[in-house]
Design a protein around this motif. Structure first.
Motif, PDB file in Angstrom:
ATOM      1  N   PRO A  10      53.311  50.046  55.735  1.00 46.95           N
ATOM      2  CA  PRO A  10      54.596  49.356  55.553  1.00 46.95           C
ATOM      3  C   PRO A  10      55.765  50.257  55.219  1.00 46.95           C
ATOM      4  O   PRO A  10      56.917  49.869  55.417  1.00 46.95           O
ATOM      5  CB  PRO A  10      54.299  48.374  54.416  1.00 46.95           C
ATOM      6  CG  PRO A  10      53.132  48.961  53.690  1.00 46.95           C
ATOM      7  CD  PRO A  10      52.306  49.659  54.719  1.00 46.95           C
TER       8      PRO A  10
ATOM      9  N   ASP B  53      45.494  48.824  58.599  1.00 47.32           N
ATOM     10  CA  ASP B  53      46.083  48.598  59.920  1.00 47.32           C
ATOM     11  C   ASP B  53      47.586  48.802  59.910  1.00 47.32           C
ATOM     12  O   ASP B  53      48.171  49.212  60.904  1.00 47.32           O
ATOM     13  CB  ASP B  53      45.758  47.187  60.414  1.00 47.32           C
ATOM     14  CG  ASP B  53      44.294  47.008  60.754  1.00 47.32           C
ATOM     15  OD1 ASP B  53      43.691  47.954  61.302  1.00 47.32           O
ATOM     16  OD2 ASP B  53      43.737  45.939  60.450  1.00 47.32           O
ATOM     17  N   ILE B  54      48.227  48.492  58.776  1.00 46.49           N
ATOM     18  CA  ILE B  54      49.683  48.546  58.672  1.00 46.49           C
ATOM     19  C   ILE B  54      50.084  49.576  57.628  1.00 46.49           C
ATOM     20  O   ILE B  54      49.470  49.666  56.549  1.00 46.49           O
ATOM     21  CB  ILE B  54      50.258  47.161  58.316  1.00 46.49           C
ATOM     22  CG1 ILE B  54      49.904  46.142  59.409  1.00 46.49           C
ATOM     23  CG2 ILE B  54      51.769  47.229  58.135  1.00 46.49           C
ATOM     24  CD1 ILE B  54      50.324  44.729  59.091  1.00 46.49           C
TER      25      ILE B  54
ATOM     26  N   HIS C  95      51.795  51.110  62.550  1.00 43.90           N
ATOM     27  CA  HIS C  95      50.439  50.599  62.639  1.00 43.90           C
ATOM     28  C   HIS C  95      49.472  51.743  62.930  1.00 43.90           C
ATOM     29  O   HIS C  95      49.829  52.752  63.532  1.00 43.90           O
ATOM     30  CB  HIS C  95      50.324  49.556  63.763  1.00 43.90           C
ATOM     31  CG  HIS C  95      50.910  48.225  63.407  1.00 43.90           C
ATOM     32  ND1 HIS C  95      52.267  48.024  63.286  1.00 43.90           N
ATOM     33  CD2 HIS C  95      50.316  47.029  63.157  1.00 43.90           C
ATOM     34  CE1 HIS C  95      52.493  46.754  62.973  1.00 43.90           C
ATOM     35  NE2 HIS C  95      51.333  46.132  62.896  1.00 43.90           N
TER      36      HIS C  95
END
Length: 519
Positions: free
Chosen positions: A296, A293-294, A12
């Motif tokens: 992956p 925000d992420i 994150h």
């Protein structure tokens, strides 16, 4: 029948929620290395290591002491707050690491190099003048340059060993006004600075940070050219969440990222990792122009081991005297601190009179972190002299501390805060709840500070022995100050004299963590 599913936790943003500004990243073998700014702290110019661009640990510092003068030594009323060394440039060239910085405190540009970034000694070279926000760059033809400046971006050639300016070398303006990318009507904001130069597939890419005049918005600007001398074409590449300044890094799987920092108030300027794609030979930052925000495809952060740490001050043979997570506020006076054993403890002695805690030498600090962090310590106050003040501080220009003040034969637990907009303390209060007495014969006092960066408030506590923590004083409303201290709040252990030098205190341990984890 039971069905099990595996969950892979993704990284994150921010990848590190603590003060690590002006980041510069390189890859060497299967590791990443990053330099950052710690200004007036000593040792300085930290070098961090990571396997994955997310989990970082400090592995060395480029210098123990930047320079010896009254400012960085906190002598004769002078200081280097907000100065020291600024934005660095980390490079890996011909199996050697180089990191450059500049300093208003020394008036010079500094270049450090080593073949062993983790355990080797750093060779130091410096020259005048101090080249602002410089980017060290090794070109394919063996020539070495620095790109530097604010608004007007310049290039100067260095000797082949990158230790000094090359006599009669190339020296020219690359971009006369990098802010014109905003348009002539909006070019008067924060001048473009924070240069970092990269060469990719034969083209030169220069990253800078700037802000338009009409509104404060940190912006990534990329300038591209076919020759290092230009001409350069400039584009706004990202303007989101005050995240900017940094540069490119490519992962072994071919993925590109930009490591940047974002302003986040009292916790400081903190690293964000932004995916990069390529279109028409331009790096395109973010997801639809935004900081995601992420992340992956990257592993989750596993905590802050190697960036902050508790310490019982016990040392085994071969251990560092102070782990790398510790930094002194300015150059320490090594005659007046020591580590003692059986049991382990840090002793800080006084050798002069100081006006307040910001003038005190030998304040030993670590970073705070968000969204919440807490520190506590036990302090032995039996050897304090009348007028001595010692304790635990949330350090910034608008500081707050909980400590013990010796008043004759009595010792008083106090909370002191800087007045808003000032580095001078608020006049002490005599009202109930603003101070507490240490019982006669009580040698040990426990002190604690909680920082909540969701509300930017710090709270203060004390106790004796194994009892509940007792809140004391008013809460500190933490505020990031520019250009004064120009860094996030830090926890610190301190001791200073206001009347008679020669006293001492022992800190028996230091504990840091998330509030929920340690209480």
């Amino acid at each position: 029948m039971c069905v099990f599913s595996s969950v892979t936790l993704a990284a994150h943003n921010p990848v590190v929620n603590m003060d690590l500004p002006d980041v510069s990243v390189v890859q060497a073998g299967n590791k990443y290395y990053m330099s950052s700014t710690t200004m007036h702290l000593s040792p300085g110019l930290p070098i961090l290591k990571s396997d994955d661009l997310v989990n970082w640990e400090i592995v060395s510092y480029a210098y123990d002491r930047l320079v010896e003068n009254e400012e960085i030594n906190l002598q004769n009323g002078k200081n280097a707050y907000g100065k020291g060394s600024w934005a660095s440039s980390l490079r890996y060239h011909n199996n050697r690491f180089y990191v450059s910085t500049f300093s208003a405190t020394s008036g010079k540009t500094h270049i450090y190099s080593t073949t062993d970034v983790e355990t080797g000694d750093w060779q130091s070279h410096s020259f005048e003048p101090a080249l602002h926000d410089n980017s060290l760059f090794f070109d394919d033809d063996g020539r070495v340059y620095m790109i530097y400046g604010g608004g007007q971006i310049k290039l100067i050639e260095l000797d082949e060993d990158a230790t000094s300016i090359k006599p009669e070398g190339l020296n020219k303006i690359l971009i006369d006004n990098a802010n014109l990318v905003f348009g002539e009507h909006d070019a008067g904001g924060l001048p473009a600075e924070g240069s970092q130069m990269f060469k990719i597939n034969g083209k030169y890419y220069l990253f800078t940070i700037a802000s338009p005049e009409s509104h404060w918005s940190r912006t990534v600007i990329v300038h591209r050219a076919d020759e290092i001398t230009g001409p350069y074409e400039s584009r706004i590449m990202m303007q989101d969440r005050q995240v900017a300044q940094g540069g490119l890094i490519q992962a072994p799987d071919g993925a590109w990222y930009a490591m940047l920092f974002g302003d986040r108030g009292p916790v400081g300027r903190i690293p964000f990792l932004v995916p990069v794609s390529w279109q028409n030979n331009w790096p395109v930052l973010g997801v639809e122009g935004k900081v995601p925000d992420i992340l992956p495809h990257l592993p989750a952060r596993a905590g802050y081991k190697g960036l902050v740490s508790s310490d019982d001050f016990e040392r085994k043979e071969g251990d560092r005297l102070l782990p790398l997570v510790w930094q002194w506020n300015h150059n320490p006076d090594d005659k007046n601190w020591t580590l003692l054993s059986d049991p382990g403890r840090l002793r800080i002695s006084t050798s002069r009179i100081d006006e307040n805690v910001l003038h005190a030498r030998n304040t030993l600090t670590q970073r705070t972190f968000g969204p919440t962090s807490s520190a506590n310590t036990q302090i032995d106050v039996s050897n304090m002299k009348d007028g001595d003040v010692a304790g635990l501080i949330a350090l910034q220009k608008e500081y707050g501390f909980i400590g013990v003040r010796a008043e004759g034969d009595n010792k008083i637990i106090i909370v002191e805060q800087a007045a808003p907009g000032s580095d001078k303390p608020v006049p002490p209060k005599s009202s109930v709840g603003s101070q507490a007495s240490v019982p006669q014969g009580q040698e040990a006092v426990f002190l604690r500070i909680d920082c909540d960066f969701r509300t930017n408030v710090a709270s203060f506590y004390y106790k004796f022995d194994d009892e509940d923590w007792i809140p004391l004083g008013s809460k500190l409303h933490m505020r990031y100050t520019i250009p004064e201290h120009f860094m996030g709040y830090r926890f610190g252990l301190f001791n200073y004299a206001t009347k008679t030098p020669g006293g001492s205190v022992d800190f028996n341990y230091y504990q840091v963590g998330k509030r929920s984890e340690i209480y």
